[in-house]
Design a protein around this motif. Structure first.
Motif, PDB file in Angstrom:
ATOM      1  N   GLY A  43       0.777  -1.167   0.063  1.00 25.23           N
ATOM      2  CA  GLY A  43      -0.016   0.008   0.093  1.00 25.23           C
ATOM      3  C   GLY A  43       0.812   1.289   0.017  1.00 25.23           C
ATOM      4  N   PHE A  44       1.944   1.228   0.802  1.00 19.12           N
ATOM      5  CA  PHE A  44       2.752   2.358   0.867  1.00 19.12           C
ATOM      6  C   PHE A  44       3.487   2.622  -0.710  1.00 19.12           C
ATOM      7  N   GLY A  47       2.488   1.667  -3.396  1.00 21.59           N
ATOM      8  CA  GLY A  47       1.149   2.329  -4.323  1.00 21.59           C
ATOM      9  C   GLY A  47       1.082   3.548  -4.144  1.00 21.59           C
ATOM     10  N   TYR A  48       0.856   4.052  -2.724  1.00 19.51           N
ATOM     11  CA  TYR A  48       0.647   5.421  -2.575  1.00 19.51           C
ATOM     12  C   TYR A  48       1.681   6.339  -3.159  1.00 19.51           C
ATOM     13  N   LEU A  49       3.253   5.891  -2.830  1.00 20.46           N
ATOM     14  CA  LEU A  49       4.131   6.617  -3.487  1.00 20.46           C
ATOM     15  C   LEU A  49       4.315   6.891  -4.997  1.00 20.46           C
ATOM     16  N   LEU A  95       1.613   6.645  -6.949  1.00 18.44           N
ATOM     17  CA  LEU A  95       0.406   7.702  -7.227  1.00 18.44           C
ATOM     18  C   LEU A  95       0.673   9.096  -6.851  1.00 18.44           C
ATOM     19  N   VAL A  96       1.646   9.171  -5.836  1.00 18.59           N
ATOM     20  CA  VAL A  96       2.106  10.538  -5.625  1.00 18.59           C
ATOM     21  C   VAL A  96       2.889  11.149  -6.816  1.00 18.59           C
TER      22      VAL A  96
END
Length: 45
Positions: A27-28, A30-32, A34-35
């Motif tokens: 998840g982390f 994936g978040y990076l 997307l950012v």
């Protein structure tokens, strides 16, 4: 016992905490991603 393939060996090595830790890391990451995609889109306009 539940047969999970390669995950089964991981659980035997690191214990049952490996599954939530892997989910958190995925998840982390994936978040990076997307950012990073959001920043590149903002720079082009």
């Amino acid at each position: 016992m539940l047969q999970l393939g390669p995950v089964d060996g991981l659980i035997e090595t690191f214990g049952p905490f490996a599954i939530p830790a892997l989910l958190f890391v995925a998840g982390f990451v994936g978040y990076l991603v997307l950012v990073a995609l959001g920043r590149t889109g903002r720079d082009e306009t």
